[in-house]
Scaffold this active site. Structure first.
Site, mmCIF file in Angstrom:
data_model
loop_
_atom_site.group_PDB
_atom_site.id
_atom_site.type_symbol
_atom_site.label_atom_id
_atom_site.label_comp_id
_atom_site.label_asym_id
_atom_site.label_seq_id
_atom_site.Cartn_x
_atom_site.Cartn_y
_atom_site.Cartn_z
ATOM 1 N N CYS A 54 0.836 -1.203 0.000
ATOM 2 C CA CYS A 54 0.000 0.000 0.000
ATOM 3 C C CYS A 54 0.875 1.259 0.000
ATOM 4 O O CYS A 54 2.033 1.236 0.446
ATOM 5 C CB CYS A 54 -0.875 0.040 1.243
ATOM 6 S SG CYS A 54 -2.167 -1.201 1.294
ATOM 7 N N GLU A 56 0.683 3.844 1.894
ATOM 8 C CA GLU A 56 1.062 4.281 3.240
ATOM 9 C C GLU A 56 2.314 3.543 3.716
ATOM 10 O O GLU A 56 3.245 4.131 4.270
ATOM 11 C CB GLU A 56 -0.088 4.021 4.229
ATOM 12 C CG GLU A 56 -1.347 4.793 3.921
ATOM 13 C CD GLU A 56 -2.327 4.041 3.004
ATOM 14 O OE1 GLU A 56 -1.848 3.317 2.090
ATOM 15 O OE2 GLU A 56 -3.528 4.210 3.183
ATOM 16 N N CYS A 94 -5.844 0.734 5.117
ATOM 17 C CA CYS A 94 -6.271 -0.631 5.475
ATOM 18 C C CYS A 94 -5.776 -0.975 6.880
ATOM 19 O O CYS A 94 -4.938 -0.277 7.472
ATOM 20 C CB CYS A 94 -5.750 -1.642 4.449
ATOM 21 S SG CYS A 94 -4.006 -2.044 4.644
ATOM 22 N N CYS A 97 -1.939 -1.382 7.310
ATOM 23 C CA CYS A 97 -1.227 -0.096 7.390
ATOM 24 C C CYS A 97 -1.443 0.578 8.738
ATOM 25 O O CYS A 97 -0.531 1.181 9.296
ATOM 26 C CB CYS A 97 -1.656 0.821 6.247
ATOM 27 S SG CYS A 97 -0.997 0.284 4.649
#
Ligand code: THU
Length: 139
Positions: A54, A56, A94, A97
């Site tokens: 991801c 992040e 998510c 993260c």
């Protein structure tokens, strides 16, 4: 003081580099340290799915691998590729993260800025998005 709009601009820059041949969902993140340094990240997908990272976590892992430890905030933007700015929705991080953020941040202070345009955004603390954090070690 965190300049939210400047951080959102950095997240939109990061979003341009999203590698998303499978989902077509482009995410950009901009992580700012307490000293004001910004690390950008995009999502990076894989044909075998599980290696996908991801935006992040890309930003966090870049920063941590450069020796950073003290983080103030992260701005996140995400939408289907090509969605005009302001026409998409907020893109909350998510659970994986959020757990990575909990590893490195003070959950009551670290801020997560979810933006759907340069000036339409919401600010949360990590505690708000991840209550009852699982952390076996005391930091
Ligand atoms: N994704 C992120 O990069 N960050 C989020 O906050 C939500 C999901 C990515 C993972 C995957 O590449 C795509 O968006 C669709 O889930």
């Amino acid at each position: 003081m965190i300049d939210y709009k400047a951080l959102i601009r950095e997240a939109y820059i990061a979003q341009q580099y999203a590698y998303i041949p499978y989902s077509n969902w482009a995410v950009g993140a901009a992580l700012v340290t307490k000293s004001g340094k910004v690390y950008r990240g995009c999502n990076i997908e894989s044909s075998t799915f599980t290696p996908t990272n991801c935006a992040e976590r890309t930003a966090f892992f870049k920063a941590i691998s450069e020796g950073e430890k003290d983080f103030a905030a992260i701005a996140v933007v995400g939408n289907a590729k090509g969605t005009p700015i302001g026409k998409g929705d907020y893109c909350p991080p998510c659970g994986v993260c959020r757990q990575v953020m909990a590893e490195f941040c003070d959950a009551d202070k670290f801020e997560i800025i979810l933006a759907r345009s340069y000036d339409d955004y919401k600010v949360y603390t990590l505690s708000q998005l991840l209550p009852l954090i699982s952390l076996p070690i005391k930091k």
